[in-house]
Design a protein around this motif. Structure first.
Motif, PDB file in Angstrom:
ATOM      1  N   SER A  34      -7.729  -0.437  -4.106  1.00 47.28           N
ATOM      2  CA  SER A  34      -8.231  -1.662  -3.343  1.00 47.28           C
ATOM      3  C   SER A  34      -7.376  -2.882  -3.829  1.00 47.28           C
ATOM      4  O   SER A  34      -7.180  -3.237  -5.072  1.00 47.28           O
ATOM      5  CB  SER A  34      -9.678  -1.858  -3.725  1.00 47.28           C
ATOM      6  OG  SER A  34     -10.281  -3.119  -3.292  1.00 47.28           O
ATOM      7  N   THR A  35      -7.145  -3.694  -2.721  1.00 42.85           N
ATOM      8  CA  THR A  35      -6.541  -4.836  -3.104  1.00 42.85           C
ATOM      9  C   THR A  35      -7.471  -5.802  -3.898  1.00 42.85           C
ATOM     10  O   THR A  35      -6.901  -6.446  -4.873  1.00 42.85           O
ATOM     11  CB  THR A  35      -5.884  -5.739  -1.912  1.00 42.85           C
ATOM     12  OG1 THR A  35      -7.064  -5.787  -1.024  1.00 42.85           O
ATOM     13  CG2 THR A  35      -4.972  -4.828  -1.003  1.00 42.85           C
ATOM     14  N   ASN A  36      -8.358  -5.838  -3.599  1.00 46.89           N
ATOM     15  CA  ASN A  36      -9.458  -6.710  -4.136  1.00 46.89           C
ATOM     16  C   ASN A  36      -9.667  -6.242  -5.608  1.00 46.89           C
ATOM     17  O   ASN A  36      -9.775  -7.033  -6.671  1.00 46.89           O
ATOM     18  CB  ASN A  36     -10.771  -6.588  -3.552  1.00 46.89           C
ATOM     19  CG  ASN A  36     -10.757  -7.401  -2.416  1.00 46.89           C
ATOM     20  OD1 ASN A  36     -10.092  -8.535  -2.144  1.00 46.89           O
ATOM     21  ND2 ASN A  36     -11.892  -6.979  -1.411  1.00 46.89           N
ATOM     22  N   LYS A  58       1.000  -1.263  -0.009  1.00 43.52           N
ATOM     23  CA  LYS A  58      -0.167  -0.005   0.103  1.00 43.52           C
ATOM     24  C   LYS A  58       0.830   1.179  -0.010  1.00 43.52           C
ATOM     25  O   LYS A  58       0.504   2.283  -0.629  1.00 43.52           O
ATOM     26  CB  LYS A  58      -0.761   0.051   1.061  1.00 43.52           C
ATOM     27  CG  LYS A  58      -2.232  -0.790   1.067  1.00 43.52           C
ATOM     28  CD  LYS A  58      -3.439  -0.153   0.067  1.00 43.52           C
ATOM     29  CE  LYS A  58      -4.482  -0.968   0.210  1.00 43.52           C
ATOM     30  NZ  LYS A  58      -5.586  -0.095  -0.660  1.00 43.52           N
TER      31      LYS A  58
END
Length: 342
Positions: free
Chosen positions: A322-324, A296
């Motif tokens: 967003s990681t997703n 991040k």
């Protein structure tokens, strides 16, 4: 250059060794070997290293060397890709060498293109472009004027840390053998190119970067480039090789601090999308949180940095949001194309 008018057997042309590690790739091996023997540049020795195959690949190698005198075969007990490449390097006699994995293909003019540039520019390493393909027929050998740019080793190391013109793969490149020294691939490790190719580049006086497509990566189940997730052994290897890469670059001193920090972070960004999640995860919650937090922070640093290639900036941008979202990008691409992005 019109290869029909050129006698590549002439002494002024260098012998090129093609090192082909082979392990249980019988469904792909015929096309791989065909792409090597049908090169427009004919002054070759093709070394097939059978790494303990059990699916018939070993027999196919033996048959191939009967049909073409330029082919030699070395059989060994299974020891992995690095050990097979190292075995090939120990027995080659060419002035230059290129690596071809046993399930990939070369474009017909690949070696001619790379050798021509090496001779014109007196470069120790010449690298071309590649395509990811689902089958060999998908490889498109685009017409090109074979334009290239020559870099010093310092410029090339900086470039490889901000991957755009120059990638860190061992394949799709031509190496002057005398420039490689005694540097070997790490036996028993995955991600074997990560800390090895920069060492070759650091020893080079000149590195030429060509835009021509010379190599086709066949994305298949079971290969690191084709699989969706990696197991803990591969994760542990990634930790080892990323640390080894960082240590070498710091000690070598040619690459800038920013470049080193980026290639370390970018390597982890690529690994992140291969990690299993949920009940299949082998990382502790703390380790997962530390890795996510690190990426991040790095994403905020690199997402708008012009030194980073546009497609990589997009990766960093998606991760920062967003990681997703970042992970879903790979899923969507795979569903639409049938190919995974690395």
């Amino acid at each position: 250059m019109d290869n029909r008018l050129v006698d590549y057997a002439h002494d002024r042309f260098p012998l090129v060794s093609v090192v082909v590690p082979v392990y249980n790739v019988i469904d792909y091996l015929p096309e791989t070997i065909r792409s090597a023997v049908n090169q427009t540049y004919t002054k070759l020795e093709i070394v097939l290293i059978d790494d303990g195959s059990t699916d018939g690949s070993q027999d196919y190698c033996d048959k191939a060397c009967v049909l073409d005198s330029r082919i030699t075969v070395l059989h060994q007990e299974n020891a992995g890709l690095s050990a097979a490449r190292n075995a090939g390097l120990r027995c080659i006699t060419g002035e230059y060498v290129t690596f071809l994995d046993g399930d990939d293909v070369l474009t017909p003019t690949a070696i001619e293109t790379l050798v021509t540039i090496a001779m014109e520019s007196d470069s120790d390493i010449v690298t071309g472009s590649f395509q990811r393909i689902a089958r060999s027929e998908d490889l498109v050998a685009l017409k090109s004027d074979n334009a290239y740019r020559v870099m010093s080793s310092q410029e090339a190391l900086e470039a490889i840390c901000f991957p755009h013109e120059l990638n860190i793969s061992s394949c799709g490149k031509l190496y002057r053998v005398s420039c490689m020294g005694r540097i070997a691939f790490p036996v028993g490790k995955n991600f074997e190119d990560l800390a090895t190719i920069p060492q070759y580049i650091a020893r080079a006086k000149k590195v030429a970067v060509c835009t021509s497509v010379v190599y086709g990566y066949l994305v298949r189940q079971g290969s690191i480039t084709g699989t969706g997730t990696i197991d803990q052994k591969k994760y542990d290897d990634a930790v080892c090789e990323i640390n080894r890469l960082a240590k070498f670059l710091v000690e070598d001193g040619k690459a800038s601090r920013d470049a080193i920090e980026h290639i370390v972070a970018f390597s982890w960004l690529r690994i992140f999308r291969m990690l299993p999640v949920g009940k299949d995860s082998y990382l502790s919650v703390d380790d997962w949180d530390r890795l996510t937090s690190f990426l991040k922070r790095e994403s905020l640093r690199w997402r708008f940095d012009d030194r980073v290639a546009r497609v990589e900036r997009i990766r960093w941008l998606l991760f920062s949001i967003s990681t997703n979202l970042y992970l879903r990008m790979f899923e969507l691409h795979s569903r639409l194309t049938g190919l995974n992005i690395v």
